[in-house]
Design an enzyme around this catalytic site. Sequence first.
Site, PDB file in Angstrom:
ATOM      1  N   ASP A 123     -16.988 -59.599  18.517  1.00  0.00           N
ATOM      2  CA  ASP A 123     -15.869 -59.990  17.668  1.00  0.00           C
ATOM      3  C   ASP A 123     -16.299 -61.059  16.649  1.00  0.00           C
ATOM      4  O   ASP A 123     -16.964 -62.035  17.024  1.00  0.00           O
ATOM      5  CB  ASP A 123     -14.767 -60.548  18.580  1.00  0.00           C
ATOM      6  CG  ASP A 123     -13.439 -60.719  17.874  1.00  0.00           C
ATOM      7  OD1 ASP A 123     -12.911 -59.726  17.360  1.00  0.00           O
ATOM      8  OD2 ASP A 123     -12.922 -61.861  17.843  1.00  0.00           O
TER       9      ASP A 123
ATOM     10  N   ASP B 117      -7.118 -53.082  14.147  1.00  0.00           N
ATOM     11  CA  ASP B 117      -6.658 -53.992  13.082  1.00  0.00           C
ATOM     12  C   ASP B 117      -6.305 -53.263  11.794  1.00  0.00           C
ATOM     13  O   ASP B 117      -5.778 -53.865  10.858  1.00  0.00           O
ATOM     14  CB  ASP B 117      -7.760 -54.996  12.711  1.00  0.00           C
ATOM     15  CG  ASP B 117      -8.127 -55.942  13.836  1.00  0.00           C
ATOM     16  OD1 ASP B 117      -7.269 -56.229  14.685  1.00  0.00           O
ATOM     17  OD2 ASP B 117      -9.281 -56.408  13.848  1.00  0.00           O
TER      18      ASP B 117
ATOM     19  N   ASP C  73      -0.513 -46.076  30.639  1.00  0.00           N
ATOM     20  CA  ASP C  73       0.051 -46.944  31.682  1.00  0.00           C
ATOM     21  C   ASP C  73       0.138 -46.162  32.988  1.00  0.00           C
ATOM     22  O   ASP C  73       0.766 -45.105  33.037  1.00  0.00           O
ATOM     23  CB  ASP C  73       1.440 -47.411  31.218  1.00  0.00           C
ATOM     24  CG  ASP C  73       2.167 -48.199  32.288  1.00  0.00           C
ATOM     25  OD1 ASP C  73       1.498 -48.730  33.198  1.00  0.00           O
ATOM     26  OD2 ASP C  73       3.409 -48.284  32.206  1.00  0.00           O
TER      27      ASP C  73
ATOM     28  N   ASP D   3      -3.315 -49.648  31.222  1.00  0.00           N
ATOM     29  CA  ASP D   3      -4.159 -50.345  32.191  1.00  0.00           C
ATOM     30  C   ASP D   3      -5.407 -49.538  32.535  1.00  0.00           C
ATOM     31  O   ASP D   3      -5.579 -48.403  32.081  1.00  0.00           O
ATOM     32  CB  ASP D   3      -3.345 -50.668  33.457  1.00  0.00           C
ATOM     33  CG  ASP D   3      -2.542 -49.461  33.915  1.00  0.00           C
ATOM     34  OD1 ASP D   3      -3.150 -48.391  34.082  1.00  0.00           O
ATOM     35  OD2 ASP D   3      -1.299 -49.572  34.071  1.00  0.00           O
TER      36      ASP D   3
END
Length: 551
Positions: free
Chosen positions: A195, A323, A22, A30
Amino acid sequence: MKNTNWFKDAIIYQIYPRSFKDSNGDGIGDIKGIISKLDYLKDLGINCVWLSPVYESPMDDNGYDISDYKAIHKDFGTMEDFKLMLHEMHKRGIRLIMDLVANHTSDEHPWFKESRKSKDNPYRDYYIWKDKPNNWTGFFGEKAWEYVEECDSYYLHLFGKKQPDVNWENPKVRETYKDIIKFYLDLGVDGFRCDVINVISKDQRYKNGSNPLILVGKKYFINGPKLHDYLQEINKDVLSNYDCMTVGETVFTTLDDMKLLTAEDRNELSMVFNFDHTSVDNFLGVKWLMRKFSLKRFKKSLDKYQYGLKDVGWNSLFYENHDQRRSVGRFNTDDSKYRVESAKLLATTMYFLKGTPFIYQGQEIGMTNLNVDSLEDFVDLETHNVLKLMKSLPLSKKYIDKSIRNGSRDNARTPMQWDNTTNAGFSSSTPWLMVNNNYKSINVEKSIKDDNSILNYYKKLIKIYKKYSLLVREGEYKDLYPNSSKLFAYERRKDNELLLVVSNFSNKPKKIRLLKKYKGYRPELLLNNYKHLDEKELKPYQSILIHLKKK
Ligand code: ISL
Ligand code: CA
């Protein structure tokens, strides 16, 4: 894709942007944060980044629910920041592949907002609508159809409710995705991680047949009838004009599917992620259904593709992603006493197989699973959907607790541990997801200074990988002890040279005899996760890489 092979020499690092770094103190990672860490990545030795979604999104599934493919979400920065990041990556010899989420959009995407208005809306056919739902269950453990009163019909969503599946049968939809792909390739992006790409084509009969416990009606929506046509079409019309690569996330794929998807002359994908080896500690490929790990099964699942894709296609090599839970402590390894040895053993064992290595952020410092006080502390939507489902089934509290702690995707998503200051140096304010409380002992700054760290081992491994690239790329694979329940030993042989990996996947010493076999060879020990090597016995979790050349 152009006839390009650089993906075979790529070492790919996955960035999950929300949790990486960040820069402006809002608790969310970011793009500027990523830019500030590019020297770190260059130093690690990787040469390609896979960036999880940074597009405009309501963030119901952390960006895998996209509402504008051509815009950057303000949490991550601006399109200008994105272009700067790409430029800074290329300057350092790092390529960039983006996440292409083409099976579904967000329900807040303008196409869907139109589509739901009425049955004769021009965008109606962008999605899949039925007057009557079938009995399919989605990947996140809930019913795959949602009713919309406005148009008195149901839309299909194989993932979250806010992720309606798009209708690939519609040529306009395909043109739109080609245009999006072209947009990023023209910006200079080097490829895509696609994906759940093998569910984009649906069997148009929409038959009943999924089982709520298995969570997927595999037969009905995996590798639909037009999958290969769609992939070839995208290739012909767009990808083939660029020097790019693709890696498809393919759930529940078989070896035969993989051959079709990755054969060079078919022009579909460069490689795919196959989840066989990450499913050896569960039943039916469902991570919530825990099963005791077996090294034999693990080797069998890797061997199948090492041998199977010998002459056709290409493999991806990975343990972790956003995941999966963390690898150290998994696969029979140990995340406390032998954490360092375990993480090094895992790396040595995986990355000298044939295929392209993927490293997930934090894996290179041996980050571990999140230890929450209460299951309510998890934030991921999948975790909560599945928790709800499990509570409705006759399962013990203890089982549910263990399964959720094991399976939650938040394990991999905790902020990157940069140093021992507040919030692990990830952010100056409270992060969107809690920091793992072991950050004072496990962090990048400390790892850089420690010669013996996992990080420095990864750097060394990558250097060796590059030095022996021909052997790693072309050497013939042979599993030396497929039946051993403790040892994973394999060769990668080409002409009169070979690489030999020997790993002891257990917390006890293990006698070995195989080094005797190579009497006529000149050996060089390239990697060893212990200071010493006893040629007759490996220590707990000891792993070695040896280069051998015929005298
Ligand atoms: O991780 C899983 C189950 O816990 C997988 O079944 C996973 O849902 C599947 O691999 C698809 O994952 C991808 O698509 C999802 C997204 O939530 C995941 O983060 C992404 O990797 C929907 O876009
Ligand atoms: Ca931020």
